[in-house]
Design a protein around this motif. Structure first.
Motif, PDB file in Angstrom:
ATOM      1  N   ALA A   1      -4.819   0.673  -5.443  1.00 53.53           N
ATOM      2  CA  ALA A   1      -4.683   2.062  -4.990  1.00 53.53           C
ATOM      3  C   ALA A   1      -3.343   2.599  -5.473  1.00 53.53           C
ATOM      4  O   ALA A   1      -2.291   2.060  -5.150  1.00 53.53           O
ATOM      5  CB  ALA A   1      -4.777   2.138  -3.476  1.00 53.53           C
ATOM      6  N   GLY A   2      -3.396   3.646  -6.262  1.00 54.95           N
ATOM      7  CA  GLY A   2      -2.168   4.185  -6.838  1.00 54.95           C
ATOM      8  C   GLY A   2      -1.804   3.558  -8.172  1.00 54.95           C
ATOM      9  O   GLY A   2      -0.774   3.890  -8.756  1.00 54.95           O
ATOM     10  N   SER A   3      -2.652   2.625  -8.647  1.00 55.42           N
ATOM     11  CA  SER A   3      -2.439   1.982  -9.959  1.00 55.42           C
ATOM     12  C   SER A   3      -1.029   1.414 -10.097  1.00 55.42           C
ATOM     13  O   SER A   3      -0.338   1.621 -11.095  1.00 55.42           O
ATOM     14  CB  SER A   3      -2.724   2.970 -11.097  1.00 55.42           C
ATOM     15  OG  SER A   3      -4.051   3.423 -11.045  1.00 55.42           O
ATOM     16  N   LYS A   4      -0.591   0.669  -9.077  1.00 59.31           N
ATOM     17  CA  LYS A   4       0.737   0.061  -9.127  1.00 59.31           C
ATOM     18  C   LYS A   4       0.771  -1.055 -10.166  1.00 59.31           C
ATOM     19  O   LYS A   4      -0.212  -1.750 -10.381  1.00 59.31           O
ATOM     20  CB  LYS A   4       1.098  -0.515  -7.744  1.00 59.31           C
ATOM     21  CG  LYS A   4       1.221   0.531  -6.643  1.00 59.31           C
ATOM     22  CD  LYS A   4       1.543  -0.141  -5.324  1.00 59.31           C
ATOM     23  CE  LYS A   4       1.790   0.880  -4.215  1.00 59.31           C
ATOM     24  NZ  LYS A   4       0.576   1.618  -3.858  1.00 59.31           N
TER      25      LYS A   4
ATOM     26  N   LYS B   1       0.802  -1.228   0.000  1.00 62.13           N
ATOM     27  CA  LYS B   1       0.000   0.000   0.000  1.00 62.13           C
ATOM     28  C   LYS B   1       0.832   1.274   0.000  1.00 62.13           C
ATOM     29  O   LYS B   1       0.290   2.363  -0.190  1.00 62.13           O
ATOM     30  CB  LYS B   1      -0.930  -0.001   1.217  1.00 62.13           C
ATOM     31  CG  LYS B   1      -2.002  -1.073   1.174  1.00 62.13           C
ATOM     32  CD  LYS B   1      -3.051  -0.892   2.247  1.00 62.13           C
ATOM     33  CE  LYS B   1      -2.526  -1.084   3.639  1.00 62.13           C
ATOM     34  NZ  LYS B   1      -3.594  -1.043   4.676  1.00 62.13           N
ATOM     35  N   HIS B   2       2.138   1.159   0.181  1.00 67.48           N
ATOM     36  CA  HIS B   2       2.969   2.361   0.323  1.00 67.48           C
ATOM     37  C   HIS B   2       2.933   3.184  -0.969  1.00 67.48           C
ATOM     38  O   HIS B   2       3.177   2.657  -2.064  1.00 67.48           O
ATOM     39  CB  HIS B   2       4.407   1.976   0.645  1.00 67.48           C
ATOM     40  CG  HIS B   2       5.204   3.102   1.206  1.00 67.48           C
ATOM     41  ND1 HIS B   2       5.613   4.183   0.447  1.00 67.48           N
ATOM     42  CD2 HIS B   2       5.671   3.336   2.465  1.00 67.48           C
ATOM     43  CE1 HIS B   2       6.295   5.021   1.196  1.00 67.48           C
ATOM     44  NE2 HIS B   2       6.353   4.533   2.429  1.00 67.48           N
ATOM     45  N   PRO B   3       2.671   4.465  -0.895  1.00 72.48           N
ATOM     46  CA  PRO B   3       2.582   5.285  -2.106  1.00 72.48           C
ATOM     47  C   PRO B   3       3.901   5.438  -2.849  1.00 72.48           C
ATOM     48  O   PRO B   3       3.905   5.794  -4.034  1.00 72.48           O
ATOM     49  CB  PRO B   3       2.087   6.640  -1.579  1.00 72.48           C
ATOM     50  CG  PRO B   3       2.441   6.658  -0.131  1.00 72.48           C
ATOM     51  CD  PRO B   3       2.335   5.235   0.324  1.00 72.48           C
TER      52      PRO B   3
ATOM     53  N   ARG C   1       6.119   1.551  -6.766  1.00 72.44           N
ATOM     54  CA  ARG C   1       5.504   1.644  -8.090  1.00 72.44           C
ATOM     55  C   ARG C   1       5.211   0.293  -8.717  1.00 72.44           C
ATOM     56  O   ARG C   1       4.480   0.216  -9.705  1.00 72.44           O
ATOM     57  CB  ARG C   1       6.407   2.439  -9.034  1.00 72.44           C
ATOM     58  CG  ARG C   1       6.620   3.881  -8.638  1.00 72.44           C
ATOM     59  CD  ARG C   1       5.302   4.626  -8.390  1.00 72.44           C
ATOM     60  NE  ARG C   1       4.323   4.400  -9.432  1.00 72.44           N
ATOM     61  CZ  ARG C   1       3.012   4.305  -9.221  1.00 72.44           C
ATOM     62  NH1 ARG C   1       2.510   4.403  -7.997  1.00 72.44           N
ATOM     63  NH2 ARG C   1       2.186   4.089 -10.227  1.00 72.44           N
TER      64      ARG C   1
END
Length: 480
Positions: free
Chosen positions: A244-247, A219-221, A224
């Motif tokens: 979440a963040g479209s990794k 989950k870390h922003p 990548r």
């Protein structure tokens, strides 16, 4: 071969091997129950420190040329090879596998790094001349940034290096999370790579439980890309969190690999490949032979040979040089497999229970089950241990239908002397890898990945670089 003293280790962050501190976990030998060592359970704050270290290292690492990164990867591979004898007893103690299997794994992991070092001078983009009058175009490969590499306990080093090789070559930095029961080999590898010249922060290791460390990492922003190997349910959870963040995500998940043995096959070699492919690493491999389909006309001969091989295997603790089959890794894994055998029916031809005289660990006899129910757990679920179900089939059509009748689609095998049969089966089996008249060996030169519940994305081969880079288009208009 055994470790001499208890290991105590904290996370490896920004080039520093941190001491044991805070909440820690005891790591015990699956074969003996003996204490191997203690490791710090990383916190969400530790994960953040590791990601920040990887982000700080990224710019300098990404600016190096491919050839320069390849030289560093080559140095890491050489250092890895030089430390195999040191790493072997650590891997045997924390994972449980035999000395022979540990050395095979470690050498293979080093070979994978060397493979990507060798690719460093072959990476190139595409140029297109005159897409319009006076307009030139080309593509660039750009690294993604920080990669989270999450690996399971069955092959802690090979599965990690499958990710490190392409990630490093592409210019990414990595935060690795080993399985909570097998942290020590990975932590020591990080030290070895740093000593070999890998810049601080390019590889960081955060041990701990998946529910805490794994989720914080995914989950870390600042992350990548997530590269995950493990079970299908956990992989699906990782996929959802990474949305979440479209990794970017690659998932190498569970498998229930079928093998088909035709009536024109070399039956002796086929039976040997079936036994080796099932019982290697105590059956704890995603690419193990987990369902065997044999043509009726030759079934008795194959079944007898496979059962005989299972009965001959010497079960024992991994550090015993005479052991051919070590323990299962955890009590839970053994209980799951025992439930699968008990609920599946069929005739037990070899094994079926716990061996006598090995009460200190999670041992199970190599087991062969004839004709369990076709909708039973052994047919429908992933069996992650030393138990092989065998079914008779009347022809190739039935074999292909049953082989594909699974939620999984990772690997598969065929034994035949017919080129036509081989070509048909290779085309029709729903999986990412098919071996024909071959043991189930994975090659670094070939892309590897599954279909259906076995995940998606590729590891190995030059194709793996596609999953660790972004392709950017550049258009240049010349002055006319």
């Amino acid at each position: 071969m055994s470790i001499e003293t208890l290991i105590e280790h904290g996370p490896f962050i920004a080039g520093t091997a941190e001491p044991l501190s805070g909440e820690h976990r005891e790591i015990r030998n699956p074969g003996t129950g003996d204490l191997v060592g203690r490791v710090t359970d990383a916190t969400a704050q530790d994960v953040d420190r590791a990601v920040q270290a990887a982000r700080e290292a990224f710019e300098g690492w990404a600016r190096l040329g491919y050839a320069d990164r390849g030289k560093v990867i080559h140095a890491c591979a050489e250092a890895f090879e030089a430390h195999v004898d040191e790493l072997t007893p650590i891997l045997v103690a924390e994972q449980g596998k035999t000395i022979r299997e540990a050395k095979i794994e470690l050498h293979k992991a080093a070979d994978t790094l060397e493979h990507y070092a060798g690719l460093s001078r072959q990476v190139r983009g595409i140029s297109v001349h005159n897409v319009d009058p006076g307009v030139e175009a080309r593509t660039l490969r750009r690294p993604l940034g920080v990669v989270a590499a999450i690996v399971p306990w069955n092959f802690p080093t090979t599965l990690l290096c499958n990710k490190l090789g392409p990630a490093f070559l592409a210019g990414n930095t990595v935060v690795a999370k080993p399985a909570d029961t097998t942290p020590f080999t990975t932590l020591r590898l990080a030290e070895i790579f740093h000593e070999a010249g890998l810049p601080a922060g390019v590889l960081n290791v955060v041990p701990g439980a998946g529910a805490v460390v794994g989720e914080a990492l995914v989950k870390h922003p600042g992350v990548r890309k997530v590269a995950f190997t493990g079970s299908t349910p956990v992989g699906e959870r990782v996929h959802a969190l990474a949305a979440a963040g479209s990794k970017r995500v690659t998932l190498e998940l569970g498998g229930s690999d079928p093998m088909i043995i035709c009536d024109d096959a070399d039956l002796k070699k086929a039976a040997s490949a079936a036994a080796m492919g099932r019982f290697y690493n105590c059956g704890q491999a995603c690419l193990a032979i987990k369902r065997l389909y044999v043509f009726e006309s030759v079934a008795d001969e194959v079944i007898e040979a496979v059962a005989a091989k299972a009965k001959r295997l010497r079960v024992g603790i991994g550090s015993d040089a005479d052991s051919q089959l070590g323990p299962m890794h955890t009590q839970r894994q053994r209980e799951i497999m025992e439930r699968q055998i008990a609920e599946s029916g069929g005739e037990i031809l070899a094994g079926g229970g716990r061996p006598e005289g090995l009460d200190g660990g999670w041992f199970h006899e190599p087991t062969v089950v004839l004709e369990p129910g076709r909708d039973s757990p052994m047919a429908r679920e992933e069996v992650f241990g030393p138990a092989l179900p065998i079914w008779r089939v009347k022809d190739l059509d039935e074999a292909i239908e049953l082989a594909n009748d699974s939620p999984f689609g990772l690997g598969s095998s065929l034994w035949t002397s017919s080129l036509n049969t081989a070509e048909r089966v290779a085309a029709e089996l729903d999986c990412g890898y098919t071996w024909i008249n071959s043991p189930t060996k994975v090659y670094d030169e070939l892309p590897f990945g599954g279909l259906k519940a076995s995940g998606y994305g590729k590891e190995h081969g030059s194709e793996a670089l596609d999953y660790y880079t972004d392709t950017k288009s550049v258009v240049v208009k010349r002055a006319l």
